[in-house]
Design a protein around this motif. Structure first.
Motif, PDB file in Angstrom:
ATOM      1  N   PRO A  80       0.890  -1.270   0.117  1.00 34.38           N
ATOM      2  CA  PRO A  80      -0.187  -0.265   0.065  1.00 34.38           C
ATOM      3  C   PRO A  80       1.040   1.180  -0.077  1.00 34.38           C
ATOM      4  O   PRO A  80       1.886   1.214   0.667  1.00 34.38           O
ATOM      5  CB  PRO A  80      -0.651  -0.088   1.284  1.00 34.38           C
ATOM      6  N   MET A  81       0.429   2.400  -0.719  1.00 33.48           N
ATOM      7  CA  MET A  81       1.110   3.522  -0.792  1.00 33.48           C
ATOM      8  C   MET A  81       0.440   4.566  -0.601  1.00 33.48           C
ATOM      9  O   MET A  81      -0.944   4.674  -0.959  1.00 33.48           O
ATOM     10  CB  MET A  81       1.772   3.803  -2.403  1.00 33.48           C
ATOM     11  N   LEU A  82       0.534   5.627   0.320  1.00 35.64           N
ATOM     12  CA  LEU A  82      -0.251   6.881   0.942  1.00 35.64           C
ATOM     13  C   LEU A  82      -0.574   7.640  -0.509  1.00 35.64           C
ATOM     14  O   LEU A  82       0.181   8.048  -1.288  1.00 35.64           O
ATOM     15  CB  LEU A  82       0.416   7.503   1.729  1.00 35.64           C
ATOM     16  N   GLY A  83      -1.803   7.617  -0.762  1.00 30.01           N
ATOM     17  CA  GLY A  83      -2.286   8.669  -1.953  1.00 30.01           C
ATOM     18  C   GLY A  83      -2.110   8.022  -3.128  1.00 30.01           C
ATOM     19  O   GLY A  83      -2.168   8.695  -4.269  1.00 30.01           O
ATOM     20  N   GLN A  84      -1.731   6.726  -3.316  1.00 26.64           N
ATOM     21  CA  GLN A  84      -1.500   6.061  -4.421  1.00 26.64           C
ATOM     22  C   GLN A  84      -2.078   4.594  -4.589  1.00 26.64           C
ATOM     23  O   GLN A  84      -2.556   4.125  -3.524  1.00 26.64           O
ATOM     24  CB  GLN A  84      -0.250   6.053  -4.900  1.00 26.64           C
ATOM     25  N   VAL A  85      -2.297   3.988  -5.804  1.00 23.94           N
ATOM     26  CA  VAL A  85      -2.585   2.657  -5.546  1.00 23.94           C
ATOM     27  C   VAL A  85      -1.259   1.719  -5.239  1.00 23.94           C
ATOM     28  O   VAL A  85      -0.218   2.048  -5.220  1.00 23.94           O
ATOM     29  CB  VAL A  85      -3.204   2.058  -7.195  1.00 23.94           C
ATOM     30  N   ALA A  86      -1.722   0.712  -4.746  1.00 21.78           N
ATOM     31  CA  ALA A  86      -0.419  -0.408  -4.050  1.00 21.78           C
ATOM     32  C   ALA A  86       0.409  -0.705  -5.348  1.00 21.78           C
ATOM     33  O   ALA A  86       0.234  -0.718  -6.598  1.00 21.78           O
ATOM     34  CB  ALA A  86      -1.140  -1.510  -3.559  1.00 21.78           C
ATOM     35  N   GLN A  87       1.712  -0.914  -5.077  1.00 26.40           N
ATOM     36  CA  GLN A  87       2.429  -1.186  -5.975  1.00 26.40           C
ATOM     37  C   GLN A  87       3.215  -2.423  -5.831  1.00 26.40           C
ATOM     38  O   GLN A  87       3.052  -2.995  -4.772  1.00 26.40           O
ATOM     39  CB  GLN A  87       3.783  -0.235  -5.701  1.00 26.40           C
ATOM     40  N   PRO A  88       3.491  -3.280  -7.012  1.00 22.97           N
ATOM     41  CA  PRO A  88       3.880  -4.656  -6.717  1.00 22.97           C
ATOM     42  C   PRO A  88       5.255  -4.674  -6.282  1.00 22.97           C
ATOM     43  O   PRO A  88       6.157  -4.014  -6.370  1.00 22.97           O
ATOM     44  CB  PRO A  88       3.849  -5.084  -8.312  1.00 22.97           C
ATOM     45  N   GLN A  89       5.417  -5.620  -5.340  1.00 26.86           N
ATOM     46  CA  GLN A  89       6.659  -5.981  -4.566  1.00 26.86           C
ATOM     47  C   GLN A  89       7.323  -7.403  -5.036  1.00 26.86           C
ATOM     48  O   GLN A  89       6.222  -8.322  -5.031  1.00 26.86           O
ATOM     49  CB  GLN A  89       6.469  -5.834  -3.278  1.00 26.86           C
ATOM     50  N   LEU A  90       8.490  -7.719  -5.487  1.00 30.85           N
ATOM     51  CA  LEU A  90       8.750  -8.886  -5.807  1.00 30.85           C
ATOM     52  C   LEU A  90       9.411  -9.647  -4.633  1.00 30.85           C
ATOM     53  O   LEU A  90      10.292  -9.099  -4.189  1.00 30.85           O
ATOM     54  CB  LEU A  90       9.805  -8.801  -7.005  1.00 30.85           C
ATOM     55  N   ASN A  91       9.479 -10.979  -4.450  1.00 34.24           N
ATOM     56  CA  ASN A  91      10.044 -11.823  -3.521  1.00 34.24           C
ATOM     57  C   ASN A  91      10.833 -12.899  -4.768  1.00 34.24           C
ATOM     58  O   ASN A  91       9.963 -13.932  -4.941  1.00 34.24           O
ATOM     59  CB  ASN A  91       9.374 -12.293  -2.558  1.00 34.24           C
ATOM     60  N   LEU A  92      11.713 -12.520  -4.924  1.00 32.30           N
ATOM     61  CA  LEU A  92      12.232 -13.415  -6.102  1.00 32.30           C
ATOM     62  C   LEU A  92      12.962 -14.696  -5.450  1.00 32.30           C
ATOM     63  O   LEU A  92      13.145 -15.694  -6.166  1.00 32.30           O
ATOM     64  CB  LEU A  92      13.666 -12.744  -6.724  1.00 32.30           C
ATOM     65  N   GLU A  93      12.872 -14.904  -4.141  1.00 34.96           N
ATOM     66  CA  GLU A  93      13.350 -16.271  -3.518  1.00 34.96           C
ATOM     67  C   GLU A  93      12.174 -16.990  -3.616  1.00 34.96           C
ATOM     68  O   GLU A  93      12.426 -18.300  -3.631  1.00 34.96           O
ATOM     69  CB  GLU A  93      13.584 -15.897  -2.077  1.00 34.96           C
ATOM     70  N   LEU A  94      10.918 -16.562  -3.721  1.00 34.83           N
ATOM     71  CA  LEU A  94       9.699 -17.329  -3.891  1.00 34.83           C
ATOM     72  C   LEU A  94       9.317 -17.779  -5.195  1.00 34.83           C
ATOM     73  O   LEU A  94       8.636 -18.759  -5.763  1.00 34.83           O
ATOM     74  CB  LEU A  94       8.523 -16.587  -3.174  1.00 34.83           C
ATOM     75  N   CYS A  95       9.805 -16.833  -6.320  1.00 33.03           N
ATOM     76  CA  CYS A  95       9.585 -17.022  -7.643  1.00 33.03           C
ATOM     77  C   CYS A  95      10.382 -18.340  -8.293  1.00 33.03           C
ATOM     78  O   CYS A  95      11.542 -18.478  -8.212  1.00 33.03           O
ATOM     79  CB  CYS A  95       9.918 -15.705  -8.378  1.00 33.03           C
ATOM     80  N   ASN A  96       9.289 -19.120  -9.032  1.00 33.67           N
ATOM     81  CA  ASN A  96       9.918 -20.366  -9.417  1.00 33.67           C
ATOM     82  C   ASN A  96      10.208 -20.228 -10.842  1.00 33.67           C
ATOM     83  O   ASN A  96      10.408 -20.927 -11.703  1.00 33.67           O
ATOM     84  CB  ASN A  96       9.194 -21.592  -9.120  1.00 33.67           C
ATOM     85  N   GLY A  97       9.600 -19.132 -11.748  1.00 33.43           N
ATOM     86  CA  GLY A  97       9.614 -18.976 -12.798  1.00 33.43           C
ATOM     87  C   GLY A  97       8.551 -19.400 -13.772  1.00 33.43           C
ATOM     88  O   GLY A  97       8.921 -19.782 -14.909  1.00 33.43           O
ATOM     89  N   CYS A  98       7.724 -19.863 -13.175  1.00 32.49           N
ATOM     90  CA  CYS A  98       6.466 -20.645 -13.931  1.00 32.49           C
ATOM     91  C   CYS A  98       5.662 -19.951 -15.152  1.00 32.49           C
ATOM     92  O   CYS A  98       5.327 -20.320 -16.022  1.00 32.49           O
ATOM     93  CB  CYS A  98       5.344 -21.279 -13.053  1.00 32.49           C
TER      94      CYS A  98
END
Length: 169
Positions: free
Chosen positions: A131-149
């Motif tokens: 969540p961002m104050l006064g804006q829409v929520a921005q994506p956050q990546l956790n590359l440790e969890l990404c398996n590249g599917c």
């Protein structure tokens, strides 16, 4: 033998060398493909493409099997590695591949449009929204969890997600 575009136009424009080589840096190989021997030993038979349950494997520009996340994701079923008669795959008990997602500036959230298609399709929760104050929520990546599917790639309505091929240490 692969079909190469060695037309006169390619030759005269100096692109004949480009036509004779496979751009390994751009192609995402099937999961568990052994990058060190894949290009040399793959016979381009297409068995892995036929066995792919989600149709994420396609015949690439040079005739080799490649992953295309535009319409589907990889479920890591292992059928591509099992069916192949060539020794070009690592054991399916090892890590499938070395690539991770990246989100570029075309993401709708950069234009203050609420969209969470990528998060909704990420089974592994590698994408969350901060969540961002006064804006829409921005994506956050956790590359440790990404398996590249690639589930998030096909889901993105503006093609803002791509795969970055990472190198192993």
């Amino acid at each position: 033998m692969q079909n190469l575009d060695l037309s006169r136009r390619k030759f005269l424009s100096g692109k004949f060398r480009e036509a004779a080589t496979v751009d390994a840096s751009r192609a995402i190989l099937p999961p568990w493909a052994d990058v060190d021997i894949f290009w040399e030993k793959c016979t381009q038979c297409g068995d892995c493409i036929q066995q792919c349950e989600t149709q994420v494997l396609i015949k690439g520009e040079r005739g080799y099997p490649e992953v295309c996340f535009a319409q589907a994701e990889c479920t890591f079923c292992g059928k591509c590695a099992e069916i192949c008669q060539q020794p070009i795959f690592k054991p399916i008990t090892s890590e499938a591949w070395q690539h991770k997602i990246a989100i570029n500036n075309a993401c709708l959230t950069q234009r203050q449009v609420e969209c969470r298609s990528c998060q909704d399709n990420c089974q592994w929760r590698a994408i969350s929204f901060k969540p961002m104050l006064g804006q829409v929520a921005q994506p956050q990546l956790n590359l440790e969890l990404c398996n590249g599917c690639g589930a998030c790639v096909a889901a993105c309505p503006v093609q803002a997600i791509s795969m970055l091929i990472t190198q192993t240490a």
